[in-house]
Design an enzyme around this catalytic site. Structure first.
Site, mmCIF file in Angstrom:
data_model
loop_
_atom_site.group_PDB
_atom_site.id
_atom_site.type_symbol
_atom_site.label_atom_id
_atom_site.label_comp_id
_atom_site.label_asym_id
_atom_site.label_seq_id
_atom_site.Cartn_x
_atom_site.Cartn_y
_atom_site.Cartn_z
ATOM 1 C CB CYS A 130 -0.795 0.049 1.200
ATOM 2 S SG CYS A 130 -1.397 -1.479 1.301
ATOM 3 C CD1 TRP A 182 -1.933 -5.437 -3.813
ATOM 4 C CD2 TRP A 182 -1.849 -6.286 -1.716
ATOM 5 N NE1 TRP A 182 -1.720 -7.186 -4.348
ATOM 6 C CE2 TRP A 182 -1.675 -7.384 -2.903
ATOM 7 C CE3 TRP A 182 -1.315 -6.471 -0.411
ATOM 8 C CZ2 TRP A 182 -1.182 -8.654 -2.660
ATOM 9 C CZ3 TRP A 182 -1.419 -8.131 -0.365
ATOM 10 C CH2 TRP A 182 -1.066 -8.862 -1.399
ATOM 11 C CD GLU A 235 5.803 -11.188 -11.896
ATOM 12 O OE1 GLU A 235 6.534 -10.856 -10.297
ATOM 13 O OE2 GLU A 235 7.662 -11.288 -12.782
ATOM 14 C CD GLU A 269 12.871 -13.068 -13.231
ATOM 15 O OE1 GLU A 269 12.686 -13.518 -12.025
ATOM 16 O OE2 GLU A 269 12.821 -12.398 -13.700
ATOM 17 N N GLY A 313 1.049 -2.220 7.068
ATOM 18 C CA GLY A 313 1.207 -3.427 7.782
ATOM 19 C C GLY A 313 -0.042 -4.140 7.821
ATOM 20 C CG HIS A 360 12.207 -36.382 -13.052
ATOM 21 N ND1 HIS A 360 12.552 -38.459 -12.263
ATOM 22 C CD2 HIS A 360 13.778 -36.088 -13.231
ATOM 23 C CE1 HIS A 360 14.256 -38.636 -12.736
ATOM 24 N NE2 HIS A 360 14.649 -37.239 -12.749
HETATM 25 C C1 G6P Z 1 7.338 -8.432 -4.960
HETATM 26 C C2 G6P Z 1 7.709 -8.237 -6.339
HETATM 27 C C3 G6P Z 1 8.419 -8.827 -6.990
HETATM 28 C C4 G6P Z 1 9.647 -8.888 -6.696
HETATM 29 C C5 G6P Z 1 9.521 -9.255 -4.675
HETATM 30 C C6 G6P Z 1 11.315 -9.007 -3.745
HETATM 31 O O1 G6P Z 1 6.825 -9.864 -5.176
HETATM 32 O O2 G6P Z 1 6.221 -7.752 -7.427
HETATM 33 O O3 G6P Z 1 9.163 -8.218 -8.474
HETATM 34 O O4 G6P Z 1 11.021 -8.771 -6.814
HETATM 35 O O5 G6P Z 1 8.131 -8.763 -4.367
HETATM 36 O O6 G6P Z 1 10.919 -7.978 -3.770
HETATM 37 P P1 G6P Z 1 12.167 -6.698 -3.631
HETATM 38 O O7 G6P Z 1 11.955 -5.436 -3.587
HETATM 39 O O8 G6P Z 1 12.703 -7.824 -2.018
HETATM 40 O O9 G6P Z 1 13.424 -7.200 -4.450
#
Ligand code: G6P
Length: 613
Positions: free
Chosen positions: A2, A79, A493, A486, A106, A509
């Protein structure tokens, strides 16, 4: 996740709040709202959906944003965690008298207990959120002093918060507090701003104060008083931020994600600039703050991260083991924090996080510190909580990443991890020639990425061909295995296609049972060790009639006859190959998602920075 913005000053606050929210929208966005202190009391406007909808709603209340009579206000993009996305659940939340408004990031862990207690005292709850207990609690604790009331309320709360509170009796005050969820103060001329993320306020001021956990502050247009939750004054320095606001604009690209994909040659250039020492054939990473002797004593590396950052960490694992000979494990940060990890005195824990705010990664940092590890951060956002709490590490300098699906952060993280492995390797078993070779290769990375970007139209054609598929597999070996993870993550995503990344050898497997004509397989078959085995795996897929899209090295004469489509990648070593290859996979996902009409920069249910568990 958020987002919070607040303003108190001489200007009418509505347009500043809306503009701040717009810049924060990428963090979380199922609903939004604001509360403005006006002569007659608090005015709140809330809406589900985008900030643009909130702007329209606000215009009904204030036809001219610049002439409203409100100079202090707070705003929020939500969110959903507790309670569905709805107008009622959108922040700000008010107490029964309508005097106090709260925006909160939070989670209040003991909200059920507090709600029952407050209901017993006659409070009426309107929303399903955990946040609403805060407005009622603050009202109950209020005896004329807003800061004291918020402190007293927070002393009853368990959980995490970054919050901002206004009260109709104090038209020029905002009280803010943080525990586990970032809050930054922007120091202006006769105006003070607050936000959960610098990007919301960077166009107004470059002078900021980062709050630490358990800090609170009372802000007015001309003063900032910071105390801890025990009401003891604390002093926090003003930092000067180097934040280019235009970097957070689309600059003509259709989406932030596309812009960020195309920015990668420059972003990686920025990550490696000044950090490669040709004469010593090594990397220079002063931010790690490690003497060669200390570095030589590190006998294990644990990488803690989430999402894309974890995939970058998995590529890094190959680097540290292969190049530096240091046993390395990659842990999901959420798992690390709870499973009593074994940390020995010479273990280095590396927290990889673009935002530097991910709740689980931050908790892993704290756990690792408690256990006596040497803890370092690999972060993009300067001054972020992980960067500050680790106190040592590497900044990516990739510039703001706005698209929720991470792109440039990944390639910069991989480049930084490779430099770090060279540094550790040179301090151990790596000879000068190998060091020189790797340094030369790292220098080539921006150019390799550019070559892939120049081939975007070919990748676009392949993407359009497969855009209707509902399932995808991505397979690879060695460093290309996490690259496949990735690639699959990117696709799911932003396009909502079911996509799985697998080690090419694992395919048989289990997942092979799912292969058929309608299930394409993206096989990472670049000409690096393991390529021949991937070719065998491609045959297995073809035998099940799965169409195969291969990434292959320029000039590979054998591959075209084996697969339906080839994405060509310039020749490079196995260590740098994940970077140009992932760029091709980012483009593939992007064009597929665009073809399917998806909301690429703000995919459903996702948030840029996950600051709750
Ligand atoms: C969220 C985002 C991702 C990101 C992950 C970790 O899930 O949507 O794109 O990789 O958080 O975020 P960070 O800021 O810790 O890399």
């Amino acid at each position: 996740m958020c987002g919070i913005v607040g303003y108190t000053g001489k200007r009418c606050c509505v347009s500043t709040l809306l503009e701040g929210l717009r810049r924060l929208e990428y963090r979380g966005y199922d609903s939004a709202g604001l509360a403005v202190v006006e002569n007659q009391g608090l005015t709140t406007v809330k809406n589900t959906g985008k900030v643009e909808a909130l702007k329209d709603r606000s215009a009904e209340r204030w036809p001219d944003f610049e002439r409203c009579e409100g100079y202090t206000g707070i705003a929020h993009t939500r969110w959903a965690t507790h309670g569905a996305p709805s107008e009622i659940n959108a922040h700000p939340h008010l107490d029964d008298s309508g005097k106090f408004a709260v925006v909160h990031n939070g989670i209040i862990d003991n909200y059920l207990e507090l709600r029952e207690h407050l209901r017993g005292q006659g409070c009426e709850f309107k929303s399903d959120t955990d946040t609403e207990v805060l407005s009622h609690l603050i009202a109950k604790c209020y005896q004329g002093d807003l800061l004291h009331a918020v402190a007293a309320a927070l002393n009853k709360v368990k959980g995490t918060f970054g919050l901002a509170v206004v009260c109709s009796e104090h038209p020029d005050k905002i009280v803010i507090a943080r525990r586990g969820s970032p809050i930054v103060i922007g120091v202006g001329n006769d105006e003070t701003l607050v936000a959960s993320d610098i990007s919301a306020i960077a166009s107004y001021t470059k002078r900021v104060i980062f709050l630490d956990d358990d800090d609170m502050a009372l802000i007015t247009p001309g003063s900032i008083e910071i105390r801890n939750i025990e009401n003891v004054p604390v002093s926090r320095e003003i930092a000067q931020i180097d934040w280019d606001v235009s970097a957070a604009e689309k600059n003509g690209y259709e989406h932030f994600m596309l812009k960020e994909i195309f920015e990668q040659p420059q972003a990686v250039e920025n990550t490696i600039r000044g950090r490669l020492d040709k004469s010593a054939a090594t990397a220079v990473l002063n931010g790690l703050n490690l003497e060669p002797r200390e570095m030589a004593m590190i006998n294990r590396i644990v990488i803690a991260a989430c999402g894309t950052s974890m995939n970058a960490g998995l590529v890094g694992e190959y680097f540290f083991e292969d190049i530096a000979g240091i046993p390395t494990d990659v842990e999901q940060a959420a798992e690390f924090r709870y499973r009593n990890p074994i940390i020995e005195p010479n273990t280095m824990v590396l927290a990889v996080s673009q935002s530097g705010e991910t709740a689980d990664t931050l908790a892993a940092v704290r756990e690792a510190k408690n256990k006596g590890a040497i803890v370092a951060g690999l972060n993009n956002v300067v001054g972020s909580t992980i960067a500050r709490e680790t106190g040592r590490g590497i900044y990516l300098h990739a510039g703001p990443e706005i698209g929720v699906a991470s792109t440039k952060a990944f390639t910069c993280q991989v480049s930084a991890l490779l430099m770090m492995a060279v540094l550790f390797g040179r301090g151990r078993r790596m000879n000068r020639t190998d060091g020189e070779n790797l340094i030369n290769e790292i220098q080539q990375v921006p150019n390799l990425i550019q070559q892939v970007l120049d081939r975007a139209p070919e990748i676009e054609k392949i993407a359009i061909k497969y855009a209707k598929a509902e399932d995808f597999f991505f397979i690879g070996r060695g460093c290309m295995y996490p690259t496949a993870l990735e690639g699959a993550l990117k696709l799911k995503e932003i396009s909502y296609i079911h996509a799985e990344g697998y080690h090419a050898a694992e395919l048989k497997h289990g997942p092979i049972a799912l292969l058929e004509e309608k299930v394409p397989v993206v096989a990472l078959a670049n000409n690096i060790p393991g390529r021949d085995k991937v070719l065998a795996n491609i045959q297995e897929c073809a035998a099940r009639k799965s169409p195969v899209i291969a990434t292959a090295t320029d000039g590979d004469a054998d591959i075209a006859s084996l697969v339906q489509d080839v994405i060509w990648i310039p020749e490079c070593s196995r260590f740098v190959a994940p970077v140009p290859t992932v760029v091709a996979l980012q483009l593939l996902s992007y064009y597929i998602a665009r073809e399917r009409g998806c909301e690429i920069d703000q995919p459903r249910n996702l948030a840029k920075s996950v600051t709750v568990e």
